[in-house]
Write an enzyme that holds these catalytic residues in place. Sequence first.
Site, mmCIF file in Angstrom:
data_model
loop_
_atom_site.group_PDB
_atom_site.id
_atom_site.type_symbol
_atom_site.label_atom_id
_atom_site.label_comp_id
_atom_site.label_asym_id
_atom_site.label_seq_id
_atom_site.Cartn_x
_atom_site.Cartn_y
_atom_site.Cartn_z
ATOM 1 N N CYS A 1 2.577 -11.722 7.024
ATOM 2 C CA CYS A 1 4.033 -11.537 7.120
ATOM 3 C C CYS A 1 4.664 -11.253 5.760
ATOM 4 C CB CYS A 1 4.682 -12.771 7.741
ATOM 5 S SG CYS A 1 4.346 -12.878 9.505
ATOM 6 N N HIS B 1 0.163 -21.113 5.104
ATOM 7 C CA HIS B 1 0.274 -20.508 6.442
ATOM 8 C C HIS B 1 0.325 -21.610 7.506
ATOM 9 C CE1 HIS B 1 -0.387 -16.637 4.691
ATOM 10 N NE2 HIS B 1 -1.672 -16.787 4.476
ATOM 11 N N ARG C 1 7.853 -11.790 9.992
ATOM 12 C CA ARG C 1 7.742 -10.338 10.191
ATOM 13 C C ARG C 1 7.577 -10.120 11.695
ATOM 14 N NH1 ARG C 1 2.787 -6.684 7.566
ATOM 15 N NH2 ARG C 1 3.811 -4.662 7.804
ATOM 16 N N SER D 1 -1.392 -5.470 11.076
ATOM 17 C CA SER D 1 -1.812 -5.725 9.698
ATOM 18 C C SER D 1 -3.050 -6.636 9.682
ATOM 19 C CB SER D 1 -0.654 -6.367 8.936
ATOM 20 O OG SER D 1 -1.057 -6.729 7.639
ATOM 21 N N TYR E 1 10.826 -9.982 6.628
ATOM 22 C CA TYR E 1 10.107 -8.882 5.959
ATOM 23 C C TYR E 1 10.905 -7.581 6.076
ATOM 24 C CZ TYR E 1 6.223 -5.485 5.337
ATOM 25 O OH TYR E 1 5.418 -4.450 4.928
ATOM 26 N N THR F 1 8.401 -3.085 -5.221
ATOM 27 C CA THR F 1 8.226 -2.148 -4.100
ATOM 28 C C THR F 1 6.756 -2.153 -3.704
ATOM 29 O OG1 THR F 1 7.744 -0.290 -5.545
ATOM 30 C CG2 THR F 1 10.070 -0.624 -4.939
ATOM 31 N N GLN G 1 4.812 0.395 -3.382
ATOM 32 C CA GLN G 1 4.055 1.313 -4.250
ATOM 33 C C GLN G 1 3.707 0.652 -5.572
ATOM 34 O OE1 GLN G 1 6.744 2.082 -2.508
ATOM 35 N NE2 GLN G 1 5.956 3.628 -1.085
ATOM 36 N N ALA G 2 4.692 -0.033 -6.160
ATOM 37 C CA ALA G 2 4.462 -0.672 -7.461
ATOM 38 C C ALA G 2 3.407 -1.781 -7.330
ATOM 39 C CB ALA G 2 5.765 -1.242 -7.999
ATOM 40 N N LYS H 1 -0.337 -0.642 3.796
ATOM 41 C CA LYS H 1 0.596 0.411 4.202
ATOM 42 C C LYS H 1 2.045 0.002 3.951
ATOM 43 C CE LYS H 1 0.393 3.734 7.979
ATOM 44 N NZ LYS H 1 -0.114 3.937 9.351
HETATM 45 N N1 PPS Z 1 6.006 -4.934 -1.725
HETATM 46 C C1 PPS Z 1 5.681 -4.843 -0.447
HETATM 47 N N2 PPS Z 1 6.407 -4.060 0.391
HETATM 48 C C2 PPS Z 1 6.083 -3.955 1.693
HETATM 49 N N3 PPS Z 1 5.019 -4.586 2.271
HETATM 50 C C3 PPS Z 1 4.269 -5.371 1.470
HETATM 51 C C4 PPS Z 1 4.561 -5.549 0.100
HETATM 52 N N4 PPS Z 1 3.640 -6.396 -0.419
HETATM 53 C C5 PPS Z 1 2.802 -6.718 0.590
HETATM 54 N N5 PPS Z 1 3.174 -6.103 1.728
HETATM 55 C C6 PPS Z 1 2.501 -6.124 3.032
HETATM 56 O O1 PPS Z 1 2.351 -7.447 3.539
HETATM 57 C C7 PPS Z 1 1.152 -7.500 4.353
HETATM 58 C C8 PPS Z 1 0.244 -8.588 3.812
HETATM 59 O O2 PPS Z 1 0.858 -9.818 4.094
HETATM 60 P P1 PPS Z 1 0.495 -11.164 3.329
HETATM 61 O O3 PPS Z 1 0.664 -10.995 1.882
HETATM 62 O O4 PPS Z 1 1.251 -12.258 3.990
HETATM 63 O O5 PPS Z 1 -1.071 -11.293 3.674
HETATM 64 S S1 PPS Z 1 -1.957 -12.623 3.661
HETATM 65 O O6 PPS Z 1 -1.748 -13.305 4.940
HETATM 66 O O7 PPS Z 1 -1.547 -13.447 2.537
HETATM 67 O O8 PPS Z 1 -3.347 -12.142 3.542
HETATM 68 C C9 PPS Z 1 0.508 -6.111 4.268
HETATM 69 O O9 PPS Z 1 1.003 -5.350 5.374
HETATM 70 P P2 PPS Z 1 0.302 -4.039 5.957
HETATM 71 O O10 PPS Z 1 0.365 -2.983 4.907
HETATM 72 O O11 PPS Z 1 1.113 -3.667 7.163
HETATM 73 O O12 PPS Z 1 -1.099 -4.392 6.320
HETATM 74 C C10 PPS Z 1 1.058 -5.641 2.933
HETATM 75 O O13 PPS Z 1 1.008 -4.249 2.735
#
Ligand code: PPS
Length: 303
Positions: free
Chosen positions: A66, A118, A140, A148, A203, A238, A240-241, A260
């Site tokens: 999330c 968690h 989320r 995810s 989220y 972000t 990307q960053a 993603k």
């Molecule tokens: N900056 C930023 N912007 C948008 N999305 C982001 C960002 N950082 C982490 N994510 C997305 O968060 C998903 C991973 O969640 P968690 O960090 O909770 O994962 S975990 O449970 O700790 O393993 C995972 O989602 P998905 O890309 O849909 O798989 C990450 O890409």
Amino acid sequence: MADKSKFIEFIDEALEKSKETALSRLFFTYQGIPYPVTMCTSETFQALDTFEARHDDIVLASYPKCGSNWILHIVHELIFAVSKKKYEYPEFPVLECGDSEKYQRMKQFPSPRILATHLHYDKLPGSIYKNKAKILVIFRNPKDTAVSFFHFHKDVPDIPSYGSWDEFFRQFMKGQVSWGSYFDFAINWSKHLDDENVKFILYEDLKENLATEIKQIAEFLGFSPTEEQIQTISVKSTFQAMRAKSQETHGAVGPFLFRKGEVGDWKNLFSGTQNQEMDEKFKKSLAGTSLGAKLKYESYCQG
Ligand SMILES: Nc1ncnc2c1ncn2[C@@H]1O[C@H](COP(=O)(O)OS(=O)(=O)O)[C@@H](OP(=O)(O)O)[C@H]1O
């Protein structure tokens, strides 16, 4: 980020253990909830009962996938902005993961300590509530969360995969995945979102308006960053960053974890029947609750 060697070390060790672990042997159950044997142990859960939270601890509570690493990064950046001190990670930041001695070592850590988790509300040590630590609860939408989670198993080479999306979906709906059911986690937390030291974060709101959300998080934590600092943190937070730096911050798993970062990816995997099943589950368990409204299910999970 700060020296994250412990952080990466823990992840790498868990990945190493995962290599030899088939999906059928990945979980053990503690107090009714499945956890991965590669990250958790019942000894650590027993020791967790003795954990003494501090008033100035910052707890980041979320169901897996999330956005906990996102919030972790934002809080870390806020601490750096206001104190000029880099937040160190002397332990893997997920409270329930690691060896049973970690809570002893954590007694020596300076404040504020960041505790990601968690765990469901009723599984956290009571001292967190008693000592009024500040808690950010990150949610989320359940469809993107499931997608995810599925990809994490499928994409990370060393983590056991589910046979197919359909198989993962079945297990997710039954709560037979790491840290149990999304819906139970949500129902459990839903009664506490208006508690004094709790702040709800979505989220999808972060995606929509990162700077505003960061400002609100700062206010809740009692930090007063400047506008310029908020803007700088937004740029560094972000998707990307964070993805660009993910190997440095999270090691080999980084690019898979920051996969993603989009809203609505569920549309690529959910079948009509799966949509219907989850819509009904949501309706039964959360529609009509204040969390149900806060999740904006109609906007993010329908249509
Ligand atoms: N900056 C930023 N912007 C948008 N999305 C982001 C960002 N950082 C982490 N994510 C997305 O968060 C998903 C991973 O969640 P968690 O960090 O909770 O994962 S975990 O449970 O700790 O393993 C995972 O989602 P998905 O890309 O849909 O798989 C990450 O890409």
